[in-house]
Motif scaffolding. Structure first.
Motif, PDB file in Angstrom:
ATOM      1  N   GLY A  24     -44.969  51.902 -19.971  1.00  0.00           N
ATOM      2  CA  GLY A  24     -45.842  52.317 -21.059  1.00  0.00           C
ATOM      3  C   GLY A  24     -47.192  52.762 -20.513  1.00  0.00           C
ATOM      4  O   GLY A  24     -47.503  52.568 -19.337  1.00  0.00           O
ATOM      5  N   TYR A  25     -48.001  53.351 -21.386  1.00  0.00           N
ATOM      6  CA  TYR A  25     -49.304  53.843 -20.954  1.00  0.00           C
ATOM      7  C   TYR A  25     -50.209  52.693 -20.535  1.00  0.00           C
ATOM      8  O   TYR A  25     -50.817  52.714 -19.468  1.00  0.00           O
ATOM      9  CB  TYR A  25     -49.958  54.662 -22.077  1.00  0.00           C
ATOM     10  N   LYS A  26     -50.289  51.691 -21.376  1.00  0.00           N
ATOM     11  CA  LYS A  26     -51.200  50.578 -21.099  1.00  0.00           C
ATOM     12  C   LYS A  26     -50.707  49.697 -19.960  1.00  0.00           C
ATOM     13  O   LYS A  26     -51.509  49.130 -19.222  1.00  0.00           O
ATOM     14  CB  LYS A  26     -51.417  49.759 -22.367  1.00  0.00           C
ATOM     15  N   GLY A  27     -49.403  49.595 -19.794  1.00  0.00           N
ATOM     16  CA  GLY A  27     -48.849  48.736 -18.757  1.00  0.00           C
ATOM     17  C   GLY A  27     -48.851  49.340 -17.364  1.00  0.00           C
ATOM     18  O   GLY A  27     -48.746  48.628 -16.368  1.00  0.00           O
ATOM     19  N   ALA A  28     -48.977  50.646 -17.280  1.00  0.00           N
ATOM     20  CA  ALA A  28     -48.970  51.327 -15.977  1.00  0.00           C
ATOM     21  C   ALA A  28     -50.391  51.378 -15.428  1.00  0.00           C
ATOM     22  O   ALA A  28     -51.266  51.989 -16.015  1.00  0.00           O
ATOM     23  CB  ALA A  28     -48.408  52.734 -16.121  1.00  0.00           C
ATOM     24  N   SER A  29     -50.588  50.739 -14.316  1.00  0.00           N
ATOM     25  CA  SER A  29     -51.915  50.783 -13.690  1.00  0.00           C
ATOM     26  C   SER A  29     -52.035  52.049 -12.849  1.00  0.00           C
ATOM     27  O   SER A  29     -51.033  52.667 -12.472  1.00  0.00           O
ATOM     28  CB  SER A  29     -52.124  49.550 -12.811  1.00  0.00           C
ATOM     29  N   LEU A  30     -53.266  52.407 -12.521  1.00  0.00           N
ATOM     30  CA  LEU A  30     -53.492  53.559 -11.656  1.00  0.00           C
ATOM     31  C   LEU A  30     -52.811  53.340 -10.307  1.00  0.00           C
ATOM     32  O   LEU A  30     -52.221  54.258  -9.747  1.00  0.00           O
ATOM     33  CB  LEU A  30     -54.994  53.802 -11.475  1.00  0.00           C
ATOM     34  N   HIS A  52     -55.263  59.298 -18.078  1.00  0.00           N
ATOM     35  CA  HIS A  52     -54.931  59.893 -19.370  1.00  0.00           C
ATOM     36  C   HIS A  52     -54.439  61.330 -19.210  1.00  0.00           C
ATOM     37  O   HIS A  52     -53.459  61.746 -19.855  1.00  0.00           O
ATOM     38  CB  HIS A  52     -56.134  59.838 -20.317  1.00  0.00           C
ATOM     39  N   ALA A  53     -55.099  62.093 -18.359  1.00  0.00           N
ATOM     40  CA  ALA A  53     -54.659  63.472 -18.098  1.00  0.00           C
ATOM     41  C   ALA A  53     -53.251  63.476 -17.504  1.00  0.00           C
ATOM     42  O   ALA A  53     -52.414  64.323 -17.855  1.00  0.00           O
ATOM     43  CB  ALA A  53     -55.637  64.179 -17.163  1.00  0.00           C
ATOM     44  N   PHE A 109     -45.492  55.255 -30.708  1.00  0.00           N
ATOM     45  CA  PHE A 109     -45.946  53.964 -31.223  1.00  0.00           C
ATOM     46  C   PHE A 109     -47.082  53.365 -30.414  1.00  0.00           C
ATOM     47  O   PHE A 109     -47.947  52.690 -30.960  1.00  0.00           O
ATOM     48  CB  PHE A 109     -44.771  52.978 -31.312  1.00  0.00           C
ATOM     49  N   GLU A 110     -47.095  53.605 -29.112  1.00  0.00           N
ATOM     50  CA  GLU A 110     -48.118  52.984 -28.270  1.00  0.00           C
ATOM     51  C   GLU A 110     -49.427  53.763 -28.258  1.00  0.00           C
ATOM     52  O   GLU A 110     -50.501  53.167 -28.250  1.00  0.00           O
ATOM     53  CB  GLU A 110     -47.613  52.833 -26.824  1.00  0.00           C
ATOM     54  N   VAL A 111     -49.359  55.079 -28.239  1.00  0.00           N
ATOM     55  CA  VAL A 111     -50.552  55.884 -27.973  1.00  0.00           C
ATOM     56  C   VAL A 111     -50.887  56.871 -29.092  1.00  0.00           C
ATOM     57  O   VAL A 111     -52.058  57.069 -29.408  1.00  0.00           O
ATOM     58  CB  VAL A 111     -50.400  56.639 -26.633  1.00  0.00           C
TER      59      VAL A 111
END
Length: 192
Positions: A24-30, A52-53, A109-111
């Motif tokens: 997911g977006y929030k779960g994936a760290s840089l 985000h990009a 749903f997440e973003v």
């Protein structure tokens, strides 16, 4: 002077897409992303931008892949009903064999509720899928493959909402037989 690492951007986007798809977006760290892409953060920032990009590029790639699927199947059969059956069968296979579900649904749903750029990409994807299925259903009605008494737009909404519901059902139950049974029932309803 530090040298930027050159990399295959398309391959890196696909790799990052898998990370976002899984975590997911929030779960994936840089760090998760750059490690998987085998690049350093400065290379990411210098070529693609921030997390985000990168996510926007990944969601766009995912939806572009789905549009390629639509284009391939839109003219692949002389029978619209057969193409609908292939779509349903492919959906069942994808849902029951892909451990991460649908990236577009997860992103919605997440973003997408708070991010108009993600929302726009997903809306475009949804509209393309809707047009594809509605055209197939209309053609199937014109060819007498399904009853012309139904409204193709309502049938399209029904088909898409079922498809989305199967994803949720599989996430919660992990029961491929249940998904297959629902798909058979849906196709039976469409083709009677």
């Amino acid at each position: 002077m530090a040298r930027n690492v050159e990399f295959d951007e398309e391959s890196a986007i696909r790799t990052a897409m898998e990370v976002f798809w899984e975590k997911g977006y929030k779960g994936a760290s840089l760090r998760d992303l750059t490690d998987a892409m085998k690049i350093n953060p400065s290379s990411l920032y210098n070529t693609i931008g921030d997390k985000h990009a990168l996510f926007l590029r990944c969601v766009q790639r995912y939806t572009d892949d789905r549009k390629e699927y639509i284009a391939k199947h839109a003219s692949s059969s002389r029978s619209p009903l057969k193409t609908i059956k292939i779509f349903i069968d492919d959906a069942v296979s994808n849902i029951t064999t892909n451990p991460h579900s649908c990236m577009a649904i997860k992103a919605a749903f997440e973003v997408a509720t708070d991010d108009i750029r993600v929302q726009a990409i997903l809306k475009d994807d949804s509209d393309a899928m809707y047009r594809f299925l509605c055209l197939l259903l209309t053609s199937a009605m014109e060819k007498g493959e399904i009853s012309a008494d139904e409204d193709p737009e309502v049938l399209t909404d029904y088909l898409l909402s079922s498809y989305i519901g199967w994803h949720e059902s599989f996430i919660l139950n992990r029961d491929p037989i249940k998904i297959q049974r629902m798909a058979r029932f849906l196709f039976k309803q469409l083709s009677r």
